[in-house]
Design an enzyme around this catalytic site. Structure first.
Site, PDB file in Angstrom:
ATOM      1  N   HIS A 186      -3.411  -0.940   1.283  1.00 32.39           N
ATOM      2  CA  HIS A 186      -3.707  -0.314  -0.001  1.00 32.39           C
ATOM      3  C   HIS A 186      -4.726   0.809   0.099  1.00 32.39           C
ATOM      4  CE1 HIS A 186      -1.137  -3.443  -1.315  1.00 32.39           C
ATOM      5  NE2 HIS A 186      -0.881  -2.646  -2.322  1.00 32.39           N
ATOM      6  N   GLU A 428      11.503  -7.223  -2.406  1.00 31.21           N
ATOM      7  CA  GLU A 428      10.568  -7.039  -1.279  1.00 31.21           C
ATOM      8  C   GLU A 428      10.456  -8.255  -0.385  1.00 31.21           C
ATOM      9  OE1 GLU A 428       6.693  -6.029  -2.817  1.00 31.21           O
ATOM     10  OE2 GLU A 428       6.796  -7.498  -4.404  1.00 31.21           O
ATOM     11  N   ASP A 452       6.452  -4.303   1.638  1.00 30.22           N
ATOM     12  CA  ASP A 452       6.519  -5.743   1.862  1.00 30.22           C
ATOM     13  C   ASP A 452       7.847  -6.155   2.489  1.00 30.22           C
ATOM     14  OD1 ASP A 452       4.059  -6.929   1.218  1.00 30.22           O
ATOM     15  OD2 ASP A 452       4.405  -6.541  -0.899  1.00 30.22           O
ATOM     16  N   CYS A 499      10.251   1.908  -4.428  1.00 27.31           N
ATOM     17  CA  CYS A 499       8.886   2.362  -4.711  1.00 27.31           C
ATOM     18  C   CYS A 499       7.955   2.129  -3.533  1.00 27.31           C
ATOM     19  CB  CYS A 499       8.351   1.683  -5.971  1.00 27.31           C
ATOM     20  SG  CYS A 499       8.381  -0.108  -5.874  1.00 27.31           S
TER      21      CYS A 499
END
Ligand code: PEP
Ligand code: MG
Length: 567
Positions: A186, A428, A452, A499
């Protein structure tokens, strides 16, 4: 030169500011002059109160009353006579102020965390925070406020947590260097959103760099030079100019439709973490928001954001997007996204544990607060709800049932919302991929979370540098998985988007065109480059390349094929 992973493209040169979080080290000594030690403690408390009040005032101006009150609550807690007496009592029995503060805080933390009540548990987190700040004052450890670092700073840290990164003022940060993290951690995603060059996973960088050293950061190749020579600085500045020129060249794509070379239209959206980020999507020419990671809203707070606070945030994003689609993902806590006040237990395997929709469905009351806020905000724009980390049909059914119940509540109360609001699944996990046909019968849309999906398909922690060589969306297993999801969604007639970071990958885009992806959601800064790449490929050319890629056996072969065919 130090080698790491290029986490966010671009070049920067600046002075290092080391960010160290957590409890500072101290040596516990025996005290004979207890009176002056108590005075030292009282002086530290005074400084604490001044600093905290200053932070609270600034917070009141920037973020609002609620967060300011939490900080003022810290002052009250530390001023509590019982706590003060305990600490002074320990000093009187010969402990130094640091040891006294540390062990009394420990005692309170243990006491509060054992109570089965969220509010009381929250106090344990507050005391933990007070302890770190007070120990920093006592030990003279500088307290760095990321939002106040001077212009031309290169942040150096073990890892940048999302909540730390949230405070960054991008104009002041020339680069980021960390010891941990990978391309899809992140901190990397946020660095890209802020367009700050970042090099991650640089071994032992903290032991080699100290505050004030000059660092040159190359986020494209993943290089970092400590104390660069004048020639090296000039070279980096040149590279920076070329990089920025190339970026400027993409401006011809502003305002254009996103179409393949043979004219097939696809949607090109942006990913956001905060409502205001939607402004960057609009200015970056994104056509909607394909992923609003709501966890940042929760991380930036000191307690669960209320329905009203959430409603305002979702409404704001919808209003900024002005009628364009906004896909909002419900809370994706866990994994590498910790939210201290939720008091989640430490787990052996956090990525495989109590996270995302699993946590939300087990905490139905707070999940309903978020869903209700989302429904109410849907009256102000084209909001869609997206559920993360789904592994089975029953999870999406349960979420839809909750949404149905809340709709009835809102109807009764006469509150407006979009009655046709769509609820989609984030694809995911390998389980979701393998039952994509079943999920397609339940979900209104799919969005593939390749960050993921790659991690779970390859059984590779996405932030672990040692196994990063296995983490690749080009692996035949990940390619097949993406193809399967897209085909299942298309067959069922639902929109399939992506995404995860792979949606902006120049090399991968032709394969995504061939598989039939309908929507690409990328960081705002990648919108134009993605539109440019899509425009270069016709379906027929993409199909030809995909056929060749799918016939290959290894990631290396696929990567080589895609590189050889880049346009
Ligand atoms: C993903 O997993 O691809 C994704 C977009 O979500 P996150 O990176 O927030 O896990
Ligand atoms: Mg994810």
């Amino acid at each position: 030169m130090l080698k790491g992973i290029g986490g966010s493209a671009g070049y920067g040169v600046g002075r290092a500011v080391i960010i160290s979080e957590g409890k500072p080290e101290y040596v516990s000594v025996e005290i004979t002059d207890t009176e002056s030690e108590i005075k030292r403690f009282e002086d530290a408390v005074r400084v604490f109160v001044e600093k905290t009040q200053g932070m609270a005032d600034a917070m009141r101006e920037r973020v609002g009353e609620h967060n300011a009150e939490i900080l003022e609550g810290h002052i009250l807690m530390l001023s509590d006579p019982f706590m003060q007496d305990e600490i002074k009592g320990m000093i009187n029995s010969g402990n130094c102020a640091e040891a006294a503060v540390d062990s009394v805080c420990d005692m309170f933390i243990t006491m509060f965390s054992q109570v089965d009540d969220e509010l009381t548990k929250q106090r344990a987190t507050d005391i933990g925070d007070i302890r770190v700040r007070l120990l920093k004052i006592l030990t003279g450890t500088p307290d760095i406020n990321i939002s106040e670092v001077p212009a031309g700073t290169v942040l150096v840290a073990k890892d940048l947590t999302p909540s730390m990164t949230a405070g960054i003022v991008k104009e002041n940060v020339a680069g980021i260097v960390t010891e941990l993290g990978g391309k899809t951690s992140h901190s990397a995603i946020l660095a890209r959103a802020l367009e700050i060059p970042a090099v991650l996973s640089v071994d032992n960088v903290l032991s080699m760099v100290s505050d004030g050293m000059v660092l040159a950061v190359d986020g494209c190749e993943g290089n970092c030079i400590i104390e660069p020579s004048d020639e090296e600085i000039t070279e980096y500045q040149k590279k920076k100019e070329i990089y920025l020129e190339e970026k400027a060249g993409l401006k011809v794509f502003v305002g254009r439709e996103t179409v393949t070379a043979d004219g097939a239209k696809v949607h090109l959206y942006g990913n956001i973490g905060k409502p205001e980020d939607a402004e960057a999507v609009v200015s970056g020419d994104g056509e909607g928001v394909g992923l609003f990671r709501t966890e940042f809203l929760f991380m930036g707070a000191d307690s669960l954001p209320s329905e009203e606070q959430q409603f305002e945030a979702y409404k704001k994003a919808a209003e900024i997007m002005n009628g364009r689609e906004v896909i909002i993902r419900t809370l994706d806590v866990g994994g590498d996204k910790d939210i201290p006040y939720l008091g989640l237990e430490k787990e052996e395997n956090p990525f495989l544990g109590f996270r995302a929709v699993r946590y939300c469905l087990a905490n139905e009351e707070s999940y309903k607060v978020q869903l209700r806020a989302l429904l109410r905000a849907s009256a102000y724009g084209d909001i869609k709800i997206m559920v993360p980390l789904v592994t089975g049909v029953e999870e999406i059914r349960k979420v839809k049932q909750l949404v149905g119940e809340l709709k009835q509540e809102l109807d009764k109360a006469g509150i407006a919302y979009n009655k046709d609001i769509q609820v989609g699944v984030m694809m995911e996990t390998p389980a979701a991929s393998l039952i994509a046909d079943l999920l397609a019968g339940e979900a209104d849309f799919f969005s593939i979370g390749t960050n993921d999906l790659t991690q779970y398909t390859m059984a590779v922690d996405r932030g672990n540098a040692k196994v990063a060589y296995l983490y690749s969306a080009y692996h035949p297993a990940v390619l097949r998985s993406m193809k399967n999801i897209i085909e299942a969604g298309n067959k069922a007639g639902i929109m399939v988007g992506m995404c995860g970071e792979a949606a902006a990958d120049t090399l991968l885009i032709p394969l995504l065109i061939s598989f039939g992806l309908g929507e690409y959601s990328v960081s705002a800064s990648s919108v134009l480059s993605t539109r440019s790449t899509i425009s270069k490929w016709s379906k027929a050319e993409a199909d030809k390349l995909a056929e060749q890629a799918l016939a290959l056996s290894t990631e290396e072969e696929v990567a080589a094929l895609l590189k050889a065919n880049v346009k």
